[in-house]
Scaffold this motif. Structure first.
Motif, PDB file in Angstrom:
ATOM      1  N   LYS A 118     -48.781   9.208  17.478  1.00 41.32           N
ATOM      2  CA  LYS A 118     -48.680   9.634  19.028  1.00 41.32           C
ATOM      3  C   LYS A 118     -47.653  10.697  19.099  1.00 41.32           C
ATOM      4  CE  LYS A 118     -44.596   6.833  19.556  1.00 41.32           C
ATOM      5  NZ  LYS A 118     -43.677   5.590  20.193  1.00 41.32           N
ATOM      6  N   CYS A 141     -56.563   7.466  24.001  1.00 36.09           N
ATOM      7  CA  CYS A 141     -55.801   6.563  24.281  1.00 36.09           C
ATOM      8  C   CYS A 141     -54.377   6.641  23.513  1.00 36.09           C
ATOM      9  CB  CYS A 141     -56.492   5.291  24.130  1.00 36.09           C
ATOM     10  SG  CYS A 141     -55.445   3.694  24.635  1.00 36.09           S
ATOM     11  N   THR A 142     -53.263   6.654  23.989  1.00 27.13           N
ATOM     12  CA  THR A 142     -52.286   6.704  23.133  1.00 27.13           C
ATOM     13  C   THR A 142     -51.044   5.788  23.806  1.00 27.13           C
ATOM     14  OG1 THR A 142     -50.517   8.020  21.908  1.00 27.13           O
ATOM     15  CG2 THR A 142     -51.343   8.674  24.082  1.00 27.13           C
ATOM     16  N   VAL A 144     -51.565   3.670  20.557  1.00 31.89           N
ATOM     17  CA  VAL A 144     -52.353   2.642  20.150  1.00 31.89           C
ATOM     18  C   VAL A 144     -51.877   1.652  19.298  1.00 31.89           C
ATOM     19  CG1 VAL A 144     -54.769   1.858  19.339  1.00 31.89           C
ATOM     20  CG2 VAL A 144     -54.400   3.738  21.246  1.00 31.89           C
ATOM     21  N   ARG A 146     -53.428  -1.742  18.500  1.00 33.44           N
ATOM     22  CA  ARG A 146     -54.634  -2.274  18.019  1.00 33.44           C
ATOM     23  C   ARG A 146     -55.960  -1.458  18.146  1.00 33.44           C
ATOM     24  NH1 ARG A 146     -55.866  -7.680  20.131  1.00 33.44           N
ATOM     25  NH2 ARG A 146     -54.790  -7.541  21.901  1.00 33.44           N
ATOM     26  N   PHE A 147     -56.602  -1.546  17.176  1.00 33.47           N
ATOM     27  CA  PHE A 147     -57.930  -0.532  17.201  1.00 33.47           C
ATOM     28  C   PHE A 147     -58.935  -1.583  16.509  1.00 33.47           C
ATOM     29  CE2 PHE A 147     -60.621   3.276  16.879  1.00 33.47           C
ATOM     30  CZ  PHE A 147     -61.425   2.850  15.992  1.00 33.47           C
ATOM     31  N   LEU A 158     -59.229  -0.961  22.155  1.00 38.55           N
ATOM     32  CA  LEU A 158     -57.982  -0.755  21.904  1.00 38.55           C
ATOM     33  C   LEU A 158     -57.012  -1.521  22.566  1.00 38.55           C
ATOM     34  CD1 LEU A 158     -58.537   3.016  22.544  1.00 38.55           C
ATOM     35  CD2 LEU A 158     -58.999   2.190  20.440  1.00 38.55           C
ATOM     36  N   ARG A 160     -52.755  -1.320  23.689  1.00 36.78           N
ATOM     37  CA  ARG A 160     -51.448  -0.540  23.803  1.00 36.78           C
ATOM     38  C   ARG A 160     -50.411  -1.356  24.783  1.00 36.78           C
ATOM     39  NH1 ARG A 160     -51.816   4.834  27.227  1.00 36.78           N
ATOM     40  NH2 ARG A 160     -52.491   3.945  29.263  1.00 36.78           N
ATOM     41  N   ILE A 178     -57.457   8.909  19.351  1.00 35.15           N
ATOM     42  CA  ILE A 178     -56.639   7.879  19.232  1.00 35.15           C
ATOM     43  C   ILE A 178     -55.178   8.092  18.792  1.00 35.15           C
ATOM     44  CG2 ILE A 178     -56.401   5.459  18.172  1.00 35.15           C
ATOM     45  CD1 ILE A 178     -58.903   5.688  19.889  1.00 35.15           C
ATOM     46  N   CYS A 180     -51.711   6.940  17.435  1.00 38.26           N
ATOM     47  CA  CYS A 180     -51.415   6.010  16.692  1.00 38.26           C
ATOM     48  C   CYS A 180     -50.015   5.742  16.798  1.00 38.26           C
ATOM     49  CB  CYS A 180     -51.850   6.203  15.096  1.00 38.26           C
ATOM     50  SG  CYS A 180     -53.427   6.390  14.901  1.00 38.26           S
ATOM     51  N   LEU A 184     -49.847  -0.371  14.287  1.00 31.01           N
ATOM     52  CA  LEU A 184     -51.309  -0.203  14.294  1.00 31.01           C
ATOM     53  C   LEU A 184     -51.644  -0.673  12.833  1.00 31.01           C
ATOM     54  CD1 LEU A 184     -54.215   0.585  15.355  1.00 31.01           C
ATOM     55  CD2 LEU A 184     -53.713   2.850  14.469  1.00 31.01           C
TER      56      LEU A 184
END
Lengths: 256, 324
Positions: A118, A141-142, A144, A146-147, A158, A160, A178, A180, A184
């Motif tokens: 991130k 998306c950031t 994140v 959960r993936f 995702l 967040r 993504i 991270c 995560l």
């Protein structure tokens, strides 16, 4: 599926940052470099996707001087397949120029999914994921937490944290970027066989990716103002000390 | 005349505190640079939200509305902010360094080819352009960002500047702009609000933080009990998080969150360099630790050497008495 990890090599968190006289920058001699901790999460995330999708390839990319090759080899040792070192040729890249160079690699390599931390813990800018989103016109998306790869491997679910106690669940279709966040996953250690294999995995060097003029420059590096010495509150009992503390916080510091 | 445009945010129908901080900073900068101060709030069914920004120096309030904007989406907000910036001839764009601010501004910057400075602690005008000071290496150093782009974009760290009323009672009439936000390949499925009124660490004014000395997840309740009457958020050191006593999102430090509260109470935290990096801009630091040699005491304004299991509950009682 082609998965890319965009990683940055940064000074170790225990490093003392010594400002150069005149404020032009900081002393880089003697600094121990590591893979940006948030990018370790990205490496692990990419490898987990590779394990689920047969025939996929994990590409690790890093921009910087010759020393970043060591960070790329770390990712290869963890299980990435191939590395690309974008040689900065001794030049400074601002955040935008960095993202432009990374975006160019994403296009050339026809990447399906990008993982990166991130933010980098040296400049703390938190811009790369979002800048890439605009340059590539991909969803992003950031940060994140959960993936979950979808069963058809064409996208992911995702999760967040928007702010304290507020969780956003979203769905993204690939290609996507993504960012991270801690939590995560738990990055794996490079095994000894992995380290040995990494030495012969392909690592290409790319030059001449610097585009345009910088939009920003960093000047006047300085240290934060020193805090004046504090006071240890003494007293005959815990209660007495605590009473003094509350009084000082209320009357002196005026923070409660 | 050009504009200094503020991207302000709301949560659950209330304007965020950061909006008033931005208006205060923006008002000063706009005056110096000779720009019109405007604020943009993006969403749907916003009513008169933001009208009181007039008291903080904002001259024009815009509502970027569309039914699709009922829930926040980064790509949509970036598209609306970019459009408004171009329409208003914005020379400077400011936002809070919130989750939204951090992800929206770089998108706008990439679109406008404008430099972006994230999470700044000080802003000024020099040679006709914005100069943004920001911490790097989690605050071990500070650096000034100079812009060569025509538009300068920056996000401001929460709690960096106390809001200041300059025109008491002034109210603005929101000017509604109907815009079609771009869709992106990201679909928000659900926003779950786990606990009502939980204070976000990065925006908290008071933080009570615990180290590995707490010994267990259950013991963190002692800190919750102190946080409650203070209206504080609870944080943790990396050691406490790694030991499983606290969640990742509670971590304060170089690989956790950077916080900027007016009061930071560190309980059983030794004060490793990486932890200090994340909280050293706190206005007032209190340290409670059994070890008189703990490095945290060298950074604390007030310290108590003692067992946190005795000191913290006693402190909670005294704070409650104060509030009665």
């Amino acid at each position: 599926m082609k998965i890319a990890i965009f990683l940055k090599q940064v000074p170790d968190t225990a490093s003392k940052i010594q400002i150069l006289s005149g404020g032009a920058g900081y002393e880089s001699n003697g600094i121990k470099y590591i893979v940006n901790p948030y990018d370790e999460l990205a490496i692990e995330a990419a490898l987990q996707v590779k394990e689920k999708v047969a025939g996929s390839e994990v590409l690790v990319v890093s921009l910087g001087p010759a020393r970043v090759v060591e960070a790329i080899r770390t990712a290869l040792a963890m299980g990435a397949d191939r590395g690309i070192h974008i040689d900065d040729e001794g030049q400074t890249y601002d955040n935008f120029q960095t993202s432009c160079a990374l975006a160019e690699i994403a296009r050339r390599e026809a990447v399906d999914l990008i993982f990166c931390g991130k933010k980098a813990i040296d400049d703390d800018a938190s811009q790369t994921v979002s800048t890439l989103a605009e340059l590539l016109q991909w969803p992003a998306c950031t940060p994140v937490l959960r993936f979950e790869l979808k069963a058809d491997h064409q996208g992911a679910i995702l999760g967040r944290n928007m702010s304290a106690g507020v969780e956003e669940i979203s769905e993204v279709s690939f290609p996507a970027i993504i960012g991270c966040e801690k939590g995560l996953n738990t990055p794996r250690y490079a095994s000894l066989p992995g380290i040995m294999k990494a030495k012969s995995k392909p690592l290409a060097v790319v030059k001449g990716l610097k585009s345009g003029d910088p939009l920003c420059s960093l000047e006047n590096w300085h240290s934060p103002a020193a805090r004046s010495a504090g006071q240890i509150i003494d007293g005959p009992s815990v209660l007495a000390k605590v009473q003094v503390l509350v009084k000082r916080l209320h009357e002196e510091a005026k923070v409660i | 005349m050009g504009t200094l445009l503020l991207y302000v945010e709301q949560h659950a129908g209330v304007l965020k505190k950061s909006a008033y901080e931005l208006a205060t900073q923006g008002s000063r900068l706009a005056k110096e640079k000779g720009l019109d101060l405007a604020a943009l709030l993006i969403g749907n069914n916003l009513g008169n939200l933001g009208e009181d920004l007039g008291a903080y120096g904002v001259k024009n309030l815009y509502h970027g509305c569309h039914p699709d904007l009922d829930s926040y989406k980064a790509a949509a907000h970036a598209a609306v902010l970019t459009q408004m910036s171009q329409d208003l001839k914005a020379e400077i764009i400011l936002a809070s360094a919130s989750l939204a601010g951090l992800e929206v501004l770089p998108r706008v910057g990439a679109c406008l080819k404008a430099g972006v400075a994230s999470d700044c602690t000080a802003l000024k005008i020099a040679n006709g352009k914005l100069v943004a000071t920001r911490p790097v290496f989690a605050g071990k150093a500070l650096v000034d960002v100079h812009f060569s782009s025509a538009v300068q974009i920056a996000s401001l760290r929460p709690n960096s500047c106390p809001p200041q009323v300059s025109a008491p009672g002034a109210k603005l009439k929101p000017q509604k702009k109907e815009l079609s936000p771009a869709s992106s390949g990201l679909i928000v499925k659900e926003v779950k609000e786990a606990s009502v009124g939980k204070v976000d660490l990065a925006e908290a004014e008071i933080i009570v933080s615990g180290g590995r000395a707490l010994g267990s997840q259950e013991n963190f309740k002692i800190l919750q009990d102190l946080a409650q009457p203070l209206g504080a958020a609870v944080g943790a050191s990396r050691a406490a998080v790694d030991a499983g006593y606290a969640k990742h999102e509670m971590q304060v430090g170089q690989t956790g969150k950077t916080v900027n509260p007016k009061l930071y109470i560190a309980c059983g935290i030794s004060g490793a360099i990486q932890h200090l990096a994340g909280m050293q801009t706190s206005k007032v630091i209190v340290a409670i630790n059994k070890d008189p040699e703990a490095p945290i005491f060298s950074r604390a304004d007030y310290g108590i050497v003692g067992d946190l299991f005795e000191v913290v509950p006693a402190l909670t009682e005294e704070v409650k008495k104060l509030h009665r």
